[in-house]
Design a protein around this motif. Structure first.
Motif, PDB file in Angstrom:
ATOM      1  N   MET A 167      28.120  18.479 -23.150  1.00 44.01           N
ATOM      2  CA  MET A 167      29.067  19.178 -22.306  1.00 44.01           C
ATOM      3  C   MET A 167      30.227  19.678 -23.175  1.00 44.01           C
ATOM      4  O   MET A 167      30.734  18.959 -24.016  1.00 44.01           O
ATOM      5  CB  MET A 167      29.584  18.260 -21.202  1.00 44.01           C
ATOM      6  N   THR A 168      30.639  20.918 -22.948  1.00 43.91           N
ATOM      7  CA  THR A 168      31.733  21.514 -23.689  1.00 43.91           C
ATOM      8  C   THR A 168      33.060  21.136 -23.032  1.00 43.91           C
ATOM      9  O   THR A 168      33.216  21.279 -21.822  1.00 43.91           O
ATOM     10  CB  THR A 168      31.583  23.043 -23.718  1.00 43.91           C
ATOM     11  N   THR A 169      33.987  20.679 -23.846  1.00 42.97           N
ATOM     12  CA  THR A 169      35.294  20.311 -23.313  1.00 42.97           C
ATOM     13  C   THR A 169      36.255  21.486 -23.408  1.00 42.97           C
ATOM     14  O   THR A 169      36.026  22.444 -24.144  1.00 42.97           O
ATOM     15  CB  THR A 169      35.887  19.127 -24.099  1.00 42.97           C
ATOM     16  N   LYS A 170      37.333  21.393 -22.664  1.00 44.95           N
ATOM     17  CA  LYS A 170      38.363  22.439 -22.712  1.00 44.95           C
ATOM     18  C   LYS A 170      38.932  22.566 -24.116  1.00 44.95           C
ATOM     19  O   LYS A 170      39.240  23.660 -24.574  1.00 44.95           O
ATOM     20  CB  LYS A 170      39.480  22.134 -21.713  1.00 44.95           C
ATOM     21  N   LYS A 171      39.052  21.437 -24.788  1.00 43.18           N
ATOM     22  CA  LYS A 171      39.589  21.446 -26.151  1.00 43.18           C
ATOM     23  C   LYS A 171      38.660  22.228 -27.084  1.00 43.18           C
ATOM     24  O   LYS A 171      39.121  23.003 -27.925  1.00 43.18           O
ATOM     25  CB  LYS A 171      39.764  20.002 -26.640  1.00 43.18           C
ATOM     26  N   GLU A 172      37.356  22.040 -26.941  1.00 42.20           N
ATOM     27  CA  GLU A 172      36.395  22.763 -27.773  1.00 42.20           C
ATOM     28  C   GLU A 172      36.434  24.255 -27.478  1.00 42.20           C
ATOM     29  O   GLU A 172      36.388  25.074 -28.397  1.00 42.20           O
ATOM     30  CB  GLU A 172      34.982  22.221 -27.554  1.00 42.20           C
ATOM     31  N   VAL A 173      36.510  24.610 -26.201  1.00 47.06           N
ATOM     32  CA  VAL A 173      36.588  26.014 -25.813  1.00 47.06           C
ATOM     33  C   VAL A 173      37.840  26.645 -26.412  1.00 47.06           C
ATOM     34  O   VAL A 173      37.795  27.748 -26.971  1.00 47.06           O
ATOM     35  CB  VAL A 173      36.574  26.172 -24.272  1.00 47.06           C
ATOM     36  N   ARG A 174      38.953  25.950 -26.339  1.00 41.53           N
ATOM     37  CA  ARG A 174      40.214  26.448 -26.890  1.00 41.53           C
ATOM     38  C   ARG A 174      40.107  26.636 -28.399  1.00 41.53           C
ATOM     39  O   ARG A 174      40.525  27.656 -28.947  1.00 41.53           O
ATOM     40  CB  ARG A 174      41.354  25.496 -26.527  1.00 41.53           C
ATOM     41  N   ARG A 175      39.490  25.690 -29.089  1.00 41.65           N
ATOM     42  CA  ARG A 175      39.346  25.773 -30.547  1.00 41.65           C
ATOM     43  C   ARG A 175      38.482  26.960 -30.945  1.00 41.65           C
ATOM     44  O   ARG A 175      38.843  27.745 -31.820  1.00 41.65           O
ATOM     45  CB  ARG A 175      38.738  24.475 -31.104  1.00 41.65           C
ATOM     46  N   VAL A 176      37.342  27.119 -30.278  1.00 44.05           N
ATOM     47  CA  VAL A 176      36.432  28.229 -30.597  1.00 44.05           C
ATOM     48  C   VAL A 176      37.100  29.565 -30.263  1.00 44.05           C
ATOM     49  O   VAL A 176      36.990  30.528 -31.030  1.00 44.05           O
ATOM     50  CB  VAL A 176      35.087  28.064 -29.862  1.00 44.05           C
ATOM     51  N   THR A 177      37.812  29.622 -29.150  1.00 41.31           N
ATOM     52  CA  THR A 177      38.515  30.851 -28.780  1.00 41.31           C
ATOM     53  C   THR A 177      39.562  31.200 -29.826  1.00 41.31           C
ATOM     54  O   THR A 177      39.705  32.369 -30.204  1.00 41.31           O
ATOM     55  CB  THR A 177      39.159  30.712 -27.384  1.00 41.31           C
ATOM     56  N   GLN A 178      40.271  30.204 -30.337  1.00 39.71           N
ATOM     57  CA  GLN A 178      41.269  30.452 -31.383  1.00 39.71           C
ATOM     58  C   GLN A 178      40.611  30.972 -32.658  1.00 39.71           C
ATOM     59  O   GLN A 178      41.138  31.886 -33.310  1.00 39.71           O
ATOM     60  CB  GLN A 178      42.067  29.183 -31.675  1.00 39.71           C
ATOM     61  N   GLU A 179      39.452  30.429 -33.007  1.00 37.76           N
ATOM     62  CA  GLU A 179      38.732  30.898 -34.192  1.00 37.76           C
ATOM     63  C   GLU A 179      38.290  32.346 -34.021  1.00 37.76           C
ATOM     64  O   GLU A 179      38.418  33.167 -34.930  1.00 37.76           O
ATOM     65  CB  GLU A 179      37.518  30.010 -34.476  1.00 37.76           C
ATOM     66  N   MET A 180      37.756  32.672 -32.849  1.00 37.42           N
ATOM     67  CA  MET A 180      37.307  34.036 -32.584  1.00 37.42           C
ATOM     68  C   MET A 180      38.486  35.002 -32.522  1.00 37.42           C
ATOM     69  O   MET A 180      38.388  36.137 -32.993  1.00 37.42           O
ATOM     70  CB  MET A 180      36.503  34.085 -31.290  1.00 37.42           C
ATOM     71  N   THR A 181      39.594  34.552 -31.956  1.00 36.43           N
ATOM     72  CA  THR A 181      40.793  35.379 -31.896  1.00 36.43           C
ATOM     73  C   THR A 181      41.283  35.687 -33.303  1.00 36.43           C
ATOM     74  O   THR A 181      41.662  36.825 -33.602  1.00 36.43           O
ATOM     75  CB  THR A 181      41.886  34.672 -31.071  1.00 36.43           C
ATOM     76  N   ALA A 182      41.237  34.698 -34.181  1.00 37.21           N
ATOM     77  CA  ALA A 182      41.641  34.912 -35.576  1.00 37.21           C
ATOM     78  C   ALA A 182      40.720  35.929 -36.243  1.00 37.21           C
ATOM     79  O   ALA A 182      41.180  36.790 -37.004  1.00 37.21           O
ATOM     80  CB  ALA A 182      41.633  33.593 -36.342  1.00 37.21           C
ATOM     81  N   ARG A 183      39.437  35.855 -35.960  1.00 44.08           N
ATOM     82  CA  ARG A 183      38.486  36.825 -36.530  1.00 44.08           C
ATOM     83  C   ARG A 183      38.809  38.231 -36.040  1.00 44.08           C
ATOM     84  O   ARG A 183      38.808  39.190 -36.812  1.00 44.08           O
ATOM     85  CB  ARG A 183      37.063  36.447 -36.151  1.00 44.08           C
ATOM     86  N   LEU A 184      39.089  38.362 -34.742  1.00 48.79           N
ATOM     87  CA  LEU A 184      39.436  39.674 -34.205  1.00 48.79           C
ATOM     88  C   LEU A 184      40.723  40.206 -34.826  1.00 48.79           C
ATOM     89  O   LEU A 184      40.803  41.378 -35.192  1.00 48.79           O
ATOM     90  CB  LEU A 184      39.546  39.623 -32.680  1.00 48.79           C
ATOM     91  N   HIS A 185      41.716  39.350 -34.966  1.00 41.64           N
ATOM     92  CA  HIS A 185      42.978  39.772 -35.583  1.00 41.64           C
ATOM     93  C   HIS A 185      42.743  40.227 -37.021  1.00 41.64           C
ATOM     94  O   HIS A 185      43.353  41.201 -37.464  1.00 41.64           O
ATOM     95  CB  HIS A 185      44.008  38.654 -35.523  1.00 41.64           C
ATOM     96  N   ALA A 186      41.853  39.545 -37.741  1.00 41.38           N
ATOM     97  CA  ALA A 186      41.539  39.940 -39.123  1.00 41.38           C
ATOM     98  C   ALA A 186      40.912  41.334 -39.164  1.00 41.38           C
ATOM     99  O   ALA A 186      41.061  42.056 -40.157  1.00 41.38           O
ATOM    100  CB  ALA A 186      40.606  38.923 -39.763  1.00 41.38           C
ATOM    101  N   LEU A 187      40.237  41.709 -38.083  1.00 40.87           N
ATOM    102  CA  LEU A 187      39.627  43.036 -37.991  1.00 40.87           C
ATOM    103  C   LEU A 187      40.615  44.069 -37.435  1.00 40.87           C
ATOM    104  O   LEU A 187      40.275  45.239 -37.294  1.00 40.87           O
ATOM    105  CB  LEU A 187      38.384  42.990 -37.091  1.00 40.87           C
ATOM    106  N   GLY A 188      41.813  43.612 -37.082  1.00 43.99           N
ATOM    107  CA  GLY A 188      42.809  44.511 -36.519  1.00 43.99           C
ATOM    108  C   GLY A 188      42.641  44.744 -35.032  1.00 43.99           C
ATOM    109  O   GLY A 188      43.190  45.695 -34.475  1.00 43.99           O
ATOM    110  N   VAL A 189      41.881  43.883 -34.373  1.00 43.35           N
ATOM    111  CA  VAL A 189      41.628  44.004 -32.932  1.00 43.35           C
ATOM    112  C   VAL A 189      42.541  43.028 -32.197  1.00 43.35           C
ATOM    113  O   VAL A 189      42.416  41.815 -32.366  1.00 43.35           O
ATOM    114  CB  VAL A 189      40.149  43.712 -32.591  1.00 43.35           C
ATOM    115  N   PRO A 190      43.451  43.550 -31.384  1.00 46.92           N
ATOM    116  CA  PRO A 190      44.335  42.644 -30.659  1.00 46.92           C
ATOM    117  C   PRO A 190      43.600  41.908 -29.536  1.00 46.92           C
ATOM    118  O   PRO A 190      42.653  42.428 -28.953  1.00 46.92           O
ATOM    119  CB  PRO A 190      45.404  43.577 -30.079  1.00 46.92           C
ATOM    120  N   VAL A 191      44.041  40.698 -29.283  1.00 45.93           N
ATOM    121  CA  VAL A 191      43.552  39.911 -28.152  1.00 45.93           C
ATOM    122  C   VAL A 191      44.722  39.789 -27.190  1.00 45.93           C
ATOM    123  O   VAL A 191      45.812  39.379 -27.577  1.00 45.93           O
ATOM    124  CB  VAL A 191      43.054  38.525 -28.607  1.00 45.93           C
ATOM    125  N   LEU A 192      44.475  40.194 -25.961  1.00 45.18           N
ATOM    126  CA  LEU A 192      45.541  40.198 -24.961  1.00 45.18           C
ATOM    127  C   LEU A 192      45.668  38.837 -24.285  1.00 45.18           C
ATOM    128  O   LEU A 192      44.676  38.099 -24.176  1.00 45.18           O
ATOM    129  CB  LEU A 192      45.245  41.261 -23.903  1.00 45.18           C
TER     130      LEU A 192
END
Length: 100
Positions: free
Chosen positions: A1-26
């Protein structure tokens, strides 16, 4: 089962990847929105590579003006306030145009 903490961590990692590409996350983007944008970018990048493009050559350094040999191979910018679903659709259309 995925926890909220895991979802938050993965979302932060993906957000960082998008920012590195110059793609804003709203702030309104859900974790699912972030995943869908990442997936659409991966499809776009595959289309670029399949068309013989080089992601490192066609993407400008962050903050600089793009001057690519083939503008159609540059990752489309996300417009200010553009909803995730509309940006994803634009990415998908851009990938389809490259593949034609």
């Amino acid at each position: 089962m995925t926890t909220k903490k895991e979802v938050r961590r993965v979302t932060q990692e993906m957000t960082a990847r998008l920012h590195a590409l110059g793609v804003p996350v709203l702030p309104s983007d859900s974790p699912e929105d972030v995943v869908s944008i990442i997936e659409a970018i991966e499809v776009f990048e595959t289309a670029v590579e399949d068309a013989g493009g080089d992601l490192m050559v066609d993407e400008p350094p962050r903050g600089s003006r793009p001057q690519p040999d083939r503008p159609d191979l540059v990752l489309p910018a996300r417009a200010d306030g553009e909803p995730a679903n509309l940006y994803r659709e634009r990415l998908e259309r851009a990938a389809e145009l490259i593949a034609e």
